[in-house]
Write a protein that holds these residues in place. Structure first.
Motif, PDB file in Angstrom:
ATOM      1  N   ALA A   1     192.881 -16.612   4.524  1.00 51.48           N
ATOM      2  CA  ALA A   1     193.330 -17.363   5.706  1.00 51.48           C
ATOM      3  C   ALA A   1     192.677 -18.741   5.777  1.00 51.48           C
ATOM      4  O   ALA A   1     193.216 -19.657   6.406  1.00 51.48           O
ATOM      5  N   ASN A   2     191.501 -18.879   5.149  1.00 52.14           N
ATOM      6  CA  ASN A   2     190.785 -20.160   5.181  1.00 52.14           C
ATOM      7  C   ASN A   2     190.867 -20.908   3.844  1.00 52.14           C
ATOM      8  O   ASN A   2     190.043 -21.773   3.561  1.00 52.14           O
TER       9      ASN A   2
ATOM     10  N   ALA B   1     183.558 -19.177   0.977  1.00 44.08           N
ATOM     11  CA  ALA B   1     184.021 -17.799   0.975  1.00 44.08           C
ATOM     12  C   ALA B   1     182.860 -16.834   1.203  1.00 44.08           C
ATOM     13  O   ALA B   1     181.692 -17.196   1.037  1.00 44.08           O
ATOM     14  N   GLN B   2     183.206 -15.606   1.585  1.00 48.96           N
ATOM     15  CA  GLN B   2     182.225 -14.540   1.761  1.00 48.96           C
ATOM     16  C   GLN B   2     182.577 -13.362   0.855  1.00 48.96           C
ATOM     17  O   GLN B   2     183.747 -13.119   0.566  1.00 48.96           O
ATOM     18  N   GLU B   3     181.542 -12.653   0.434  1.00 47.69           N
ATOM     19  CA  GLU B   3     181.724 -11.461  -0.397  1.00 47.69           C
ATOM     20  C   GLU B   3     181.035 -10.275   0.274  1.00 47.69           C
ATOM     21  O   GLU B   3     179.880 -10.385   0.688  1.00 47.69           O
ATOM     22  N   HIS B   4     181.759  -9.161   0.379  1.00 50.26           N
ATOM     23  CA  HIS B   4     181.178  -7.925   0.902  1.00 50.26           C
ATOM     24  C   HIS B   4     180.673  -7.119  -0.283  1.00 50.26           C
ATOM     25  O   HIS B   4     181.428  -6.820  -1.197  1.00 50.26           O
TER      26      HIS B   4
ATOM     27  N   GLU C   1     181.024 -25.164  -5.003  1.00 45.34           N
ATOM     28  CA  GLU C   1     181.706 -26.328  -4.432  1.00 45.34           C
ATOM     29  C   GLU C   1     183.218 -26.175  -4.517  1.00 45.34           C
ATOM     30  O   GLU C   1     183.748 -25.648  -5.491  1.00 45.34           O
ATOM     31  N   GLY C   2     183.887 -26.664  -3.494  1.00 48.12           N
ATOM     32  CA  GLY C   2     185.345 -26.664  -3.486  1.00 48.12           C
ATOM     33  C   GLY C   2     185.881 -27.930  -4.135  1.00 48.12           C
ATOM     34  O   GLY C   2     185.127 -28.852  -4.451  1.00 48.12           O
TER      35      GLY C   2
ATOM     36  N   GLY D   1     187.640 -29.396  -0.273  1.00 52.82           N
ATOM     37  CA  GLY D   1     188.486 -28.279   0.136  1.00 52.82           C
ATOM     38  C   GLY D   1     187.729 -26.966   0.147  1.00 52.82           C
ATOM     39  O   GLY D   1     186.531 -26.906  -0.149  1.00 52.82           O
ATOM     40  N   SER D   2     188.416 -25.910   0.492  1.00 46.96           N
ATOM     41  CA  SER D   2     187.826 -24.575   0.495  1.00 46.96           C
ATOM     42  C   SER D   2     187.515 -24.135  -0.932  1.00 46.96           C
ATOM     43  O   SER D   2     188.214 -24.505  -1.875  1.00 46.96           O
ATOM     44  N   ASN D   3     186.456 -23.352  -1.089  1.00 42.09           N
ATOM     45  CA  ASN D   3     186.117 -22.849  -2.431  1.00 42.09           C
ATOM     46  C   ASN D   3     186.777 -21.498  -2.725  1.00 42.09           C
ATOM     47  O   ASN D   3     186.402 -20.818  -3.679  1.00 42.09           O
ATOM     48  N   VAL D   4     187.753 -21.114  -1.886  1.00 43.77           N
ATOM     49  CA  VAL D   4     188.476 -19.860  -2.107  1.00 43.77           C
ATOM     50  C   VAL D   4     189.498 -20.066  -3.221  1.00 43.77           C
ATOM     51  O   VAL D   4     190.328 -20.973  -3.156  1.00 43.77           O
TER      52      VAL D   4
END
Length: 247
Positions: free
Chosen positions: A27-28, A36-39, A68-69, A203-206
């Motif tokens: 979504a981001n 980003a996050q990692e579980h 980095e994005g 930008g986003s690093n996703v």
């Protein structure tokens, strides 16, 4: 009740949590400066009588990905991207500092330089106020210069400098609004080596492709855990039928 139900339940629960985290990353994917996050989970063997053939899934950590994005050229004077490691400092409503790499800045009606989310950008002496009727230039070291729109052209005056910091990433924690803070609660020291590029945004690093593949894989894993729950339920029903016939 078959213990398979409990092991499958913990698996399904944590796969669902991973799906939620991956969906939030997706979504981001277009959010400026998003990290980003990692579980991360781990398996704990179920100990008891007999062989330890089963394991529960337990929470390990939710880690932030600080890679980095991509840098995007915008040509806008108030857009800045941090080059390499480092952060922009912003002021929170309670007076504390938080850090972001979302460098899409703006000037509010009172002339205060702030982020798109409305948090004032911190300078050498606190929030930075931009005089009206001036064009703004931001140098690589964060120095903000203004050039009057009227009068003598090319008469640039430095009015402040962005506070650029580079604390250890292990000391950073993410807040509910997506900004980072030092775990100690103290403000980070200025790092004069951090540089920014005006007219660009990070930008986003996703990685959208990786996130989509991961989401599909997690969906299959969740279905597998649910199937195991259904199998355990079917086995229990068959066992009840056999016991009823024998009684």
């Amino acid at each position: 009740m078959d213990r398979l139900i409990y092991t499958a339940m913990t698996g399904a629960k944590h796969v669902f949590m991973q799906q939620a985290g991956t969906a939030n990353n997706l979504a981001n994917a277009s959010t400026v400066g998003f990290k980003a996050q990692e579980h991360r989970f781990r398996a704990v063997p179920v100990l008891g009588e007999g062989m330890p053939t089963r394991a529960f899934v337990v929470d390990a950590s939710v880690s932030d990905v600080f890679s980095e994005g991509p840098v995007m050229f915008t040509g806008r004077n108030l857009d800045v991207s941090v080059q390499g490691r480092g952060w922009l400092a912003v002021q929170m409503p309670d007076g504390s500092e938080a850090y972001t790499r979302a460098g899409s800045l703006d000037v509010d009606v009172t002339g205060v330089l702030q982020t798109k989310s409305g948090y004032p950008v911190v300078g050498d002496g606190g929030p930075i106020t931009i005089p009206p009727d001036n064009n703004i230039e931001i140098g690589p070291d964060g120095t903000i210069s203004v050039v009057p729109s009227f009068g003598t052209p090319n008469n640039a005056n430095a009015i402040g400098r962005l506070k650029l910091v580079n604390p250890p990433e292990a000391d950073l924690v993410r807040g509910t609004e997506g900004l980072f803070r030092l775990r100690s609660g103290q403000p980070a020291e200025v790092d004069a080596t951090v540089r920014v590029a005006s007219g660009t945004l990070e930008g986003s690093n996703v990685n959208v492709t990786d996130a989509m593949v991961n989401l599909i894989s997690l969906s299959r894993q969740f279905e597998m855990q649910i199937k195991m729950l259904q199998t355990a339920d079917t086995n229990a029903q068959r066992a009840d039928q056999l016991l009823s016939l024998n009684s």
